[in-house]
Motif scaffolding. Structure first.
Motif, PDB file in Angstrom:
ATOM      1  N   VAL A  22      50.030 -20.125 -46.838  1.00  0.00           N
ATOM      2  CA  VAL A  22      48.895 -19.213 -46.681  1.00  0.00           C
ATOM      3  C   VAL A  22      49.364 -17.830 -46.248  1.00  0.00           C
ATOM      4  O   VAL A  22      50.461 -17.659 -45.728  1.00  0.00           O
ATOM      5  N   GLU A  23      48.486 -16.858 -46.489  1.00  0.00           N
ATOM      6  CA  GLU A  23      48.674 -15.497 -45.999  1.00  0.00           C
ATOM      7  C   GLU A  23      47.704 -15.310 -44.843  1.00  0.00           C
ATOM      8  O   GLU A  23      46.498 -15.490 -44.998  1.00  0.00           O
ATOM      9  N   VAL A  24      48.234 -14.963 -43.687  1.00  0.00           N
ATOM     10  CA  VAL A  24      47.399 -14.646 -42.536  1.00  0.00           C
ATOM     11  C   VAL A  24      47.289 -13.122 -42.524  1.00  0.00           C
ATOM     12  O   VAL A  24      48.264 -12.418 -42.252  1.00  0.00           O
ATOM     13  N   ARG A  25      46.121 -12.625 -42.870  1.00  0.00           N
ATOM     14  CA  ARG A  25      45.910 -11.177 -43.012  1.00  0.00           C
ATOM     15  C   ARG A  25      45.315 -10.614 -41.729  1.00  0.00           C
ATOM     16  O   ARG A  25      44.402 -11.186 -41.153  1.00  0.00           O
ATOM     17  N   TRP A  26      45.857  -9.470 -41.304  1.00  0.00           N
ATOM     18  CA  TRP A  26      45.457  -8.898 -40.027  1.00  0.00           C
ATOM     19  C   TRP A  26      45.596  -7.389 -40.040  1.00  0.00           C
ATOM     20  O   TRP A  26      46.161  -6.812 -40.964  1.00  0.00           O
ATOM     21  N   ASN A  27      45.047  -6.762 -39.009  1.00  0.00           N
ATOM     22  CA  ASN A  27      45.330  -5.355 -38.744  1.00  0.00           C
ATOM     23  C   ASN A  27      45.102  -5.067 -37.275  1.00  0.00           C
ATOM     24  O   ASN A  27      44.381  -5.779 -36.586  1.00  0.00           O
ATOM     25  N   ASN A  28      45.761  -4.047 -36.794  1.00  0.00           N
ATOM     26  CA  ASN A  28      45.590  -3.585 -35.424  1.00  0.00           C
ATOM     27  C   ASN A  28      44.661  -2.380 -35.504  1.00  0.00           C
ATOM     28  O   ASN A  28      45.054  -1.322 -35.997  1.00  0.00           O
ATOM     29  N   PRO A  29      43.413  -2.515 -35.028  1.00  0.00           N
ATOM     30  CA  PRO A  29      42.452  -1.422 -35.183  1.00  0.00           C
ATOM     31  C   PRO A  29      42.847  -0.130 -34.460  1.00  0.00           C
ATOM     32  O   PRO A  29      42.350   0.933 -34.801  1.00  0.00           O
ATOM     33  N   LYS A  30      43.776  -0.212 -33.513  1.00  0.00           N
ATOM     34  CA  LYS A  30      44.250   1.002 -32.835  1.00  0.00           C
ATOM     35  C   LYS A  30      45.259   1.771 -33.683  1.00  0.00           C
ATOM     36  O   LYS A  30      45.471   2.954 -33.475  1.00  0.00           O
ATOM     37  N   LEU A  31      45.867   1.068 -34.647  1.00  0.00           N
ATOM     38  CA  LEU A  31      46.897   1.696 -35.479  1.00  0.00           C
ATOM     39  C   LEU A  31      46.525   1.830 -36.946  1.00  0.00           C
ATOM     40  O   LEU A  31      47.002   2.724 -37.630  1.00  0.00           O
ATOM     41  N   HIS A  32      45.703   0.906 -37.441  1.00  0.00           N
ATOM     42  CA  HIS A  32      45.406   0.832 -38.864  1.00  0.00           C
ATOM     43  C   HIS A  32      43.953   1.152 -39.161  1.00  0.00           C
ATOM     44  O   HIS A  32      43.071   0.848 -38.369  1.00  0.00           O
ATOM     45  N   THR A  33      43.709   1.725 -40.330  1.00  0.00           N
ATOM     46  CA  THR A  33      42.333   1.951 -40.770  1.00  0.00           C
ATOM     47  C   THR A  33      41.678   0.589 -40.999  1.00  0.00           C
ATOM     48  O   THR A  33      42.369  -0.406 -41.231  1.00  0.00           O
ATOM     49  N   PRO A  34      40.345   0.511 -40.931  1.00  0.00           N
ATOM     50  CA  PRO A  34      39.661  -0.780 -41.063  1.00  0.00           C
ATOM     51  C   PRO A  34      39.968  -1.536 -42.356  1.00  0.00           C
ATOM     52  O   PRO A  34      39.938  -2.765 -42.373  1.00  0.00           O
TER      53      PRO A  34
END
Length: 76
Positions: A22-34
């Protein structure tokens, strides 16, 4: 790499060499656009622990089978 070559994707968990399921998709809202998505690959043994790690920080967005199409967010 030739056209017939296949790349085996491996789990992103430290020290794991198992094939990714599987791919666990994520982002850090302090660093990345939504709409930005980072991807960690996970085997069946590490899917829950990687998801839990990201969820505890508010970074987890979705988990999908390896190779699933993007869901409107940019992967990278």
């Amino acid at each position: 790499m030739g056209a017939d070559a296949t790349v085996e994707l491996t789990c992103s968990a430290k020290g794991c060499t198992a094939p990714a399921e599987v791919e666990v998709r994520w982002n850090n809202p302090k660093l990345h656009t939504p709409d930005r998505r980072k991807v960690w690959l996970a085997c069946t043994d590490h899917d829950a622990s990687l998801t839990s790690f990201l969820s505890a920080r508010g970074f987890w967005r979705e988990t999908v089978p390896v190779g699933a199409p993007a869901t409107g967010a940019s992967d990278a």
